[in-house]
Scaffold this motif. Structure first.
Motif, PDB file in Angstrom:
ATOM      1  N   GLU A 130     -19.185   6.936  12.797  1.00 25.33           N
ATOM      2  CA  GLU A 130     -18.420   6.092  13.701  1.00 25.33           C
ATOM      3  C   GLU A 130     -18.320   4.700  13.085  1.00 25.33           C
ATOM      4  O   GLU A 130     -19.278   3.937  13.080  1.00 25.33           O
ATOM      5  CB  GLU A 130     -19.093   6.036  15.069  1.00 25.33           C
ATOM      6  N   VAL A 131     -17.148   4.422  12.537  1.00 22.33           N
ATOM      7  CA  VAL A 131     -16.945   3.146  11.841  1.00 22.33           C
ATOM      8  C   VAL A 131     -15.723   2.450  12.421  1.00 22.33           C
ATOM      9  O   VAL A 131     -14.635   3.036  12.501  1.00 22.33           O
ATOM     10  CB  VAL A 131     -16.745   3.361  10.325  1.00 22.33           C
ATOM     11  N   ASP A 132     -15.900   1.235  12.829  1.00 21.47           N
ATOM     12  CA  ASP A 132     -14.805   0.424  13.367  1.00 21.47           C
ATOM     13  C   ASP A 132     -14.391  -0.569  12.291  1.00 21.47           C
ATOM     14  O   ASP A 132     -15.103  -1.546  12.022  1.00 21.47           O
ATOM     15  CB  ASP A 132     -15.258  -0.296  14.638  1.00 21.47           C
ATOM     16  N   VAL A 133     -13.257  -0.299  11.655  1.00 22.71           N
ATOM     17  CA  VAL A 133     -12.805  -1.135  10.549  1.00 22.71           C
ATOM     18  C   VAL A 133     -11.467  -1.779  10.899  1.00 22.71           C
ATOM     19  O   VAL A 133     -10.531  -1.108  11.314  1.00 22.71           O
ATOM     20  CB  VAL A 133     -12.653  -0.310   9.246  1.00 22.71           C
ATOM     21  N   ASP A 134     -11.385  -3.061  10.713  1.00 26.86           N
ATOM     22  CA  ASP A 134     -10.140  -3.794  10.908  1.00 26.86           C
ATOM     23  C   ASP A 134      -9.438  -3.900   9.554  1.00 26.86           C
ATOM     24  O   ASP A 134      -9.690  -4.815   8.773  1.00 26.86           O
ATOM     25  CB  ASP A 134     -10.427  -5.186  11.486  1.00 26.86           C
ATOM     26  N   TYR A 135      -8.576  -2.921   9.270  1.00 27.96           N
ATOM     27  CA  TYR A 135      -7.920  -2.887   7.970  1.00 27.96           C
ATOM     28  C   TYR A 135      -6.895  -4.019   7.859  1.00 27.96           C
ATOM     29  O   TYR A 135      -6.104  -4.256   8.770  1.00 27.96           O
ATOM     30  CB  TYR A 135      -7.243  -1.539   7.743  1.00 27.96           C
ATOM     31  N   THR A 136      -6.916  -4.692   6.715  1.00 28.42           N
ATOM     32  CA  THR A 136      -5.999  -5.810   6.495  1.00 28.42           C
ATOM     33  C   THR A 136      -4.863  -5.446   5.541  1.00 28.42           C
ATOM     34  O   THR A 136      -3.875  -6.166   5.466  1.00 28.42           O
ATOM     35  CB  THR A 136      -6.764  -7.011   5.916  1.00 28.42           C
ATOM     36  N   SER A 137      -5.017  -4.337   4.795  1.00 30.27           N
ATOM     37  CA  SER A 137      -3.994  -3.942   3.826  1.00 30.27           C
ATOM     38  C   SER A 137      -3.829  -2.427   3.813  1.00 30.27           C
ATOM     39  O   SER A 137      -4.785  -1.674   4.054  1.00 30.27           O
ATOM     40  CB  SER A 137      -4.368  -4.392   2.407  1.00 30.27           C
ATOM     41  N   LYS A 138      -2.625  -2.006   3.515  1.00 30.16           N
ATOM     42  CA  LYS A 138      -2.356  -0.582   3.307  1.00 30.16           C
ATOM     43  C   LYS A 138      -1.458  -0.437   2.085  1.00 30.16           C
ATOM     44  O   LYS A 138      -0.458  -1.149   1.949  1.00 30.16           O
ATOM     45  CB  LYS A 138      -1.676   0.034   4.529  1.00 30.16           C
ATOM     46  N   VAL A 139      -1.843   0.481   1.198  1.00 30.16           N
ATOM     47  CA  VAL A 139      -1.094   0.708  -0.036  1.00 30.16           C
ATOM     48  C   VAL A 139      -0.818   2.198  -0.189  1.00 30.16           C
ATOM     49  O   VAL A 139      -1.686   3.030   0.070  1.00 30.16           O
ATOM     50  CB  VAL A 139      -1.890   0.216  -1.270  1.00 30.16           C
ATOM     51  N   ILE A 140       0.397   2.518  -0.592  1.00 26.54           N
ATOM     52  CA  ILE A 140       0.740   3.895  -0.956  1.00 26.54           C
ATOM     53  C   ILE A 140       1.208   3.862  -2.402  1.00 26.54           C
ATOM     54  O   ILE A 140       2.160   3.150  -2.736  1.00 26.54           O
ATOM     55  CB  ILE A 140       1.843   4.473  -0.053  1.00 26.54           C
ATOM     56  N   LEU A 141       0.523   4.617  -3.255  1.00 29.04           N
ATOM     57  CA  LEU A 141       0.873   4.626  -4.674  1.00 29.04           C
ATOM     58  C   LEU A 141       0.873   6.053  -5.210  1.00 29.04           C
ATOM     59  O   LEU A 141       0.241   6.940  -4.627  1.00 29.04           O
ATOM     60  CB  LEU A 141      -0.083   3.758  -5.483  1.00 29.04           C
ATOM     61  N   PRO A 142       1.583   6.294  -6.308  1.00 30.42           N
ATOM     62  CA  PRO A 142       1.599   7.632  -6.900  1.00 30.42           C
ATOM     63  C   PRO A 142       0.209   8.060  -7.342  1.00 30.42           C
ATOM     64  O   PRO A 142      -0.592   7.236  -7.814  1.00 30.42           O
ATOM     65  CB  PRO A 142       2.530   7.472  -8.106  1.00 30.42           C
ATOM     66  N   GLY A 143      -0.072   9.341  -7.211  1.00 24.94           N
ATOM     67  CA  GLY A 143      -1.363   9.863  -7.637  1.00 24.94           C
ATOM     68  C   GLY A 143      -1.656   9.563  -9.090  1.00 24.94           C
ATOM     69  O   GLY A 143      -2.802   9.294  -9.457  1.00 24.94           O
ATOM     70  N   SER A 144      -0.625   9.578  -9.931  1.00 25.80           N
ATOM     71  CA  SER A 144      -0.813   9.317 -11.361  1.00 25.80           C
ATOM     72  C   SER A 144      -1.343   7.907 -11.603  1.00 25.80           C
ATOM     73  O   SER A 144      -2.197   7.697 -12.468  1.00 25.80           O
ATOM     74  CB  SER A 144       0.513   9.511 -12.110  1.00 25.80           C
ATOM     75  N   GLU A 145      -0.865   6.924 -10.839  1.00 26.59           N
ATOM     76  CA  GLU A 145      -1.323   5.537 -10.985  1.00 26.59           C
ATOM     77  C   GLU A 145      -2.772   5.391 -10.539  1.00 26.59           C
ATOM     78  O   GLU A 145      -3.584   4.738 -11.201  1.00 26.59           O
ATOM     79  CB  GLU A 145      -0.436   4.592 -10.175  1.00 26.59           C
ATOM     80  N   PHE A 146      -3.087   5.978  -9.413  1.00 25.19           N
ATOM     81  CA  PHE A 146      -4.450   5.897  -8.901  1.00 25.19           C
ATOM     82  C   PHE A 146      -5.434   6.559  -9.861  1.00 25.19           C
ATOM     83  O   PHE A 146      -6.485   6.000 -10.188  1.00 25.19           O
ATOM     84  CB  PHE A 146      -4.525   6.574  -7.531  1.00 25.19           C
ATOM     85  N   LYS A 147      -5.085   7.740 -10.356  1.00 29.85           N
ATOM     86  CA  LYS A 147      -5.965   8.474 -11.259  1.00 29.85           C
ATOM     87  C   LYS A 147      -6.179   7.729 -12.571  1.00 29.85           C
ATOM     88  O   LYS A 147      -7.300   7.675 -13.089  1.00 29.85           O
ATOM     89  CB  LYS A 147      -5.375   9.874 -11.521  1.00 29.85           C
ATOM     90  N   GLN A 148      -5.116   7.144 -13.096  1.00 32.01           N
ATOM     91  CA  GLN A 148      -5.235   6.409 -14.360  1.00 32.01           C
ATOM     92  C   GLN A 148      -6.170   5.221 -14.214  1.00 32.01           C
ATOM     93  O   GLN A 148      -7.010   4.952 -15.074  1.00 32.01           O
ATOM     94  CB  GLN A 148      -3.846   5.949 -14.815  1.00 32.01           C
TER      95      GLN A 148
END
Length: 263
Positions: A130-148
């Motif tokens: 049970e974690v209450d997190v106030d997210y300040t950012s959201k990013v969507i990126l290609p899997g290839s970029e994240f993996k690299q």
């Protein structure tokens, strides 16, 4: 095995079934397989309470999906399951039947029949924190970029700083060894989406590197980030969108790492 004893009778391609266990085994040696009317749920938490994964594989991913009742839940040792399809072709199919009377999971992979002992779900670790997190950012990126970014960072350090500056619409991954530093900056043009807010956290690469084989290059990776020292949330799909993975990973305490945590 008597059909009356078969509480689950499902069939799926090996590749989709294999990817189900990649993030699971990063966190734990055991997991719960929860067969419901809508699909297979696998909740897994890390005994060290650093990370949690909620993995789902919808019934549409299966070529056959029959479950007795609303839910059948069994515990398994992940390495024992993986042994049954370790040498199978990706295009092969795996068939699973659960014998409630014997407590055995019957697995047939391309003509290779195995029987795997199950364990009580109550004895496995699968509690969602049970974690209450106030997210300040959201990013969507290609899997290839994240993996690299993760792969290169792991060549320099055991930890990675992931951060966003409010005045800079880019996504950054930075790692530092004793002396050398590497940083991957993904500009807004190369991101699928970004909601900017100041956020940063240092995370263990052992968890992040371990899940990479479950992420296809053309799959979108969704990241939710918060201000310093808060958990990061990761989402991605697999099995042609029938499967999904949600990971919550706690940050490394900054005073306990040599990484430069200054964005």
């Amino acid at each position: 095995m008597s059909e009356s004893l078969s509480m689950i009778d499902v069939e799926i391609e090996v590749d989709a079934f294999k990817k189900l266990f990649i993030p699971a085994k990063v966190l734990n040696d055991e997991c719960v397989l929860r067969f419901t009317e809508s699909g297979l749920e696998v909740p897994v938490d890390d005994p060290a309470n650093v990370a949690y994964a909620g993995i789902f594989l919808g019934s549409g991913a299966f070529s056959k999906y029959e479950v007795s009742g609303e839910q059948v839940e069994i515990g398994v040792e992940i390495k024992e399951i993986e042994r049954t399809f370790k040498f199978a072709k990706k295009s092969a199919f795996v068939s699973l039947k659960y014998d409630a009377e014997s407590g055995l999971l019957h697995i047939d992979v391309d003509g290779q029949e195995s029987q795997i002992a199950t364990i009580s779900p109550d004895k496995t670790s699968n509690t969602q924190p049970e974690v209450d997190v106030d997210y300040t950012s959201k990013v969507i990126l290609p899997g290839s970029e994240f993996k690299q970014g993760i792969k290169i960072a792991s060549e320099f350090s055991d930890y990675i700083l992931i951060y966003i500056k409010e005045d800079d619409r880019s996504f950054r991954m930075k790692a530092q060894g004793d002396i050398n530093i590497t940083e991957r900056i993904v500009s807004e043009e190369d991101l699928e989406s970004i909601d900017v807010g100041t956020s940063s956290g240092v995370y263990s690469l052992s968890y992040l590197k371990g899940i990479l084989d479950a992420i296809d290059d053309d799959v979108s990776v969704h990241l939710r980030l918060a201000k310093k020292d808060r958990p990061m949330e990761i989402d991605f799909t697999f099995a042609a969108g029938h499967g999904s993975v949600n990971i919550l990973i706690a940050p490394r305490i900054q005073s306990d790492t040599s990484a430069d945590t200054s964005p």
